[in-house]
Design a protein around this motif. Structure first.
Motif, short mmCIF file in Angstrom:
data_model
loop_
_atom_site.label_atom_id
_atom_site.label_comp_id
_atom_site.label_asym_id
_atom_site.label_seq_id
_atom_site.Cartn_x
_atom_site.Cartn_y
_atom_site.Cartn_z
N ALA A 75 6.47 -0.73 4.28
CA ALA A 75 5.37 -0.98 5.22
C ALA A 75 5.24 0.21 6.16
CB ALA A 75 5.65 -2.24 6.03
N SER A 126 9.37 -8.31 2.37
CA SER A 126 8.10 -8.90 2.79
C SER A 126 7.61 -9.92 1.79
CB SER A 126 7.06 -7.79 2.98
OG SER A 126 6.86 -7.10 1.75
N THR A 150 3.23 -7.40 1.98
CA THR A 150 2.63 -7.03 3.27
C THR A 150 3.44 -7.60 4.43
OG1 THR A 150 1.20 -8.99 3.40
CG2 THR A 150 0.30 -7.05 2.27
N ARG A 190 1.80 -3.30 12.60
CA ARG A 190 1.36 -1.94 12.92
C ARG A 190 1.65 -1.62 14.37
NH1 ARG A 190 -1.53 1.89 9.66
NH2 ARG A 190 -1.63 0.83 7.65
#
Ligand code: C2O
Ligand code: CU
Length: 501
Positions: free
Chosen positions: A51, A65, A69, A211
């Motif tokens: 990621a 994950s 994702t 993020r």
């Protein structure tokens, strides 16, 4: 009633699913009305992957994950739908999935050995349950949780209301906190004793939806429903929305009378959720910073909201912010069974126990808040010389299977008078039920909010109440995953009616 399911194959699953729909394992209030609903199917595969948590020039981070994702895919259904989720284990170790906050039948709760055999590498398990409550929930493993969640296994589970509140846009922010090395790899030091005995694995990198966030574009006059989920192992967030006036409309998925966050901070302990209505009241072209101010002297900018040049409308809309209620059984305090629960241990734990013990005699237990009886205090002092780091009523859990801390007769109201006799915060979570938070330090709460995870401050006393209407053995634990792993976990048994307690 400990259920050990056979290693699931599609076939054995279908048999057991048929058994649930038969009758007795459909205990949760509201479940029956949901029967006619449509079936929604999902697949999740837990596996190692990559990621991009940190921007260039950092490389990608090796993670674990769901479906490749971080966070895993958003599972979104409508209240009353039935979910079938096939979970495949592509890890090198066992796993399970727990549907945090969802009132599932016990066998679908995802607790290894207690409610199901763990899913072995290469195996698949089918979870199936009804979405009895609308709200913001999430899913995560319950086997080796500190490491599996800490490496990225979690995702949002959203159950929409039949008639949601009106907004222009809905955003989900899954917050996480990672401990990364200089090479942006996940630090391997899971389960170290220092994290366990202090405030858990607090990291150094906070992400929104996997993020490092920079800017989120918004428009003047826009109304946003923001669903916040704290998926961190240990970090507590205290979000400050600057000039905006967010309205809290739900906590842990359950509607609450709309109100401004206390002291202007939206506080989320690990596993907690909060739904906000946020009206974008700033001028076009401007920016505001959302900051996290929970830990004193450790404030940081979380993300900026940047207004477009053109407004959406001139003033905030006046639409209702009231959510429809979920079908939760209302506690009957006049007939409630009352139990004391004391949490202790951790760094400086003996000092706190000694200090709080002195201020709470036997007599205190007849008061509104109760207290710890002399016997319980003695127990706690003795146990603290033993193996675990954290204790509930003097016992440290070593795995998910244990004698119940409490056995409750089905359908009775239960009040838990909880005392945090430690120097640390603890987000305390009960599986299979939502509870009302009645009081804090003897003061009735203003809204008696429903929660499934209640954040207790050091030395704080909190009373909660719920109807024990979901039979089975349910985990009751701190959601700082390092505390859970080092003892702060117990089982609350909701007995079938026939059983004597
Ligand atoms: Cu979110 Cu026992 O878990
Ligand atoms: Cu804790």
């Amino acid at each position: 009633m400990v259920l050990h399911l056979p290693t699931p194959t599609r076939r054995t699953f279908l048999t057991s699913a048929a058994a649930f729909s038969a009758s007795t394992l459909l205990p949760v209030s509201g479940l029956r009305s949901a029967r006619a609903a449509s079936l929604k199917e999902f697949r999740l595969k837990a596996a190692p992957g990559q990621a991009r948590l940190a921007p260039e020039p950092y490389g990608e981070t090796p993670v674990w994950s769901y479906n490749g994702t971080v966070p895993g895919p958003e599972i979104r259904v409508r209240r009353g739908d039935r979910l079938r989720i096939m979970v495949e284990n592509g890890l090198d170790e066992e796993t399970t999935v727990h549907w945090h906050g969802v009132r599932t039948p016990n066998a679908m709760d995802g607790v290894p050995h207690l409610t199901q055999a763990p899913i072995a590498p290469g195996e698949t398990f089918a979870y199936e349950f009804d979405a009895v409550d609308a709200g913001t929930f999430w899913y995560h493993p319950h086997r080796n949780g500190a490491e599996q969640v800490g490496r990225g296994l979690y995702g949002p589970l959203i159950v929409e209301e039949a008639e949601p509140v009106r907004v222009d846009r809905e955003l989900t922010w899954v917050l996480d906190d990672w401990r990364l090395t200089k090479a942006a790899a996940i630090d391997d030091d899971f389960g170290n004793r220092h994290d366990m005995a202090h405030n858990g694995r607090v990291g150094n990198t906070v992400t929104i939806n996997g993020r490092l966030p920079e800017i989120i574009p918004v428009r003047a006059g826009e109304r946003i429903r923001l669903r916040l989920i704290n998926a961190a192992n240990a970090r507590i967030f205290g979000l400050d929305f600057a000039d905006l006036d967010p309205i809290v409309i739900a906590l842990d998925g359950q509607p609450v009378t709309g109100h401004a966050p206390a002291a202007g901070l939206v506080v989320l302990g690990p596993a907690m959720r909060c739904d906000l209505i946020v009206d974008m009241t700033g001028p076009p072209g401007s920016r505001i910073t959302v900051a996290d101010r929970f830990y004193r002297a450790r404030e940081y900018r979380l993300v900026d909201l940047a207004y477009a040049e053109t407004p959406l409308r001139d003033a905030a809309p006046d639409w209702s912010v009231e959510l429809p209620a979920n079908p939760l059984a209302e506690p009957d305090l006049s007939t409630a069974i009352r139990h004391e629960v004391a949490f202790n241990g951790g760094m400086m734990g003996q000092m706190i126990v000694a200090e709080m013990g002195g201020s709470m005699g036997e007599g205190a237990s007849s008061g509104m808040m109760g207290g710890m009886s002399g016997g319980m205090m003695g127990n706690m002092m003795n146990m603290m010389h033993g193996q675990g780091i954290w204790f509930i009523n003097g016992k440290a859990a070593t795995g998910h299977v244990m004698d119940p801390l409490l056995t409750l007769p089905r359908d009775r109201t239960c009040v838990l008078a909880m005392t945090n006799a430690t120097a640390w915060h603890h987000p305390i979570h009960l599986h299979g039920h939502s509870f009302r938070v009645l009081s804090r330090n003897g003061q009735p709460t203003a809204r008696r909010e429903w929660q499934d995870t209640v954040l207790m401050a050091p030395r704080e006393k909190v009373e909660i109440a719920f109807v024990a209407d979901n039979p089975g053995d349910w985990m009751f634990h701190c959601h700082i995953l390092e505390h859970q792993a080092s003892g702060m976990m117990g089982v609350i048994r909701v007995a079938e009616k026939e059983e004597r307690t």
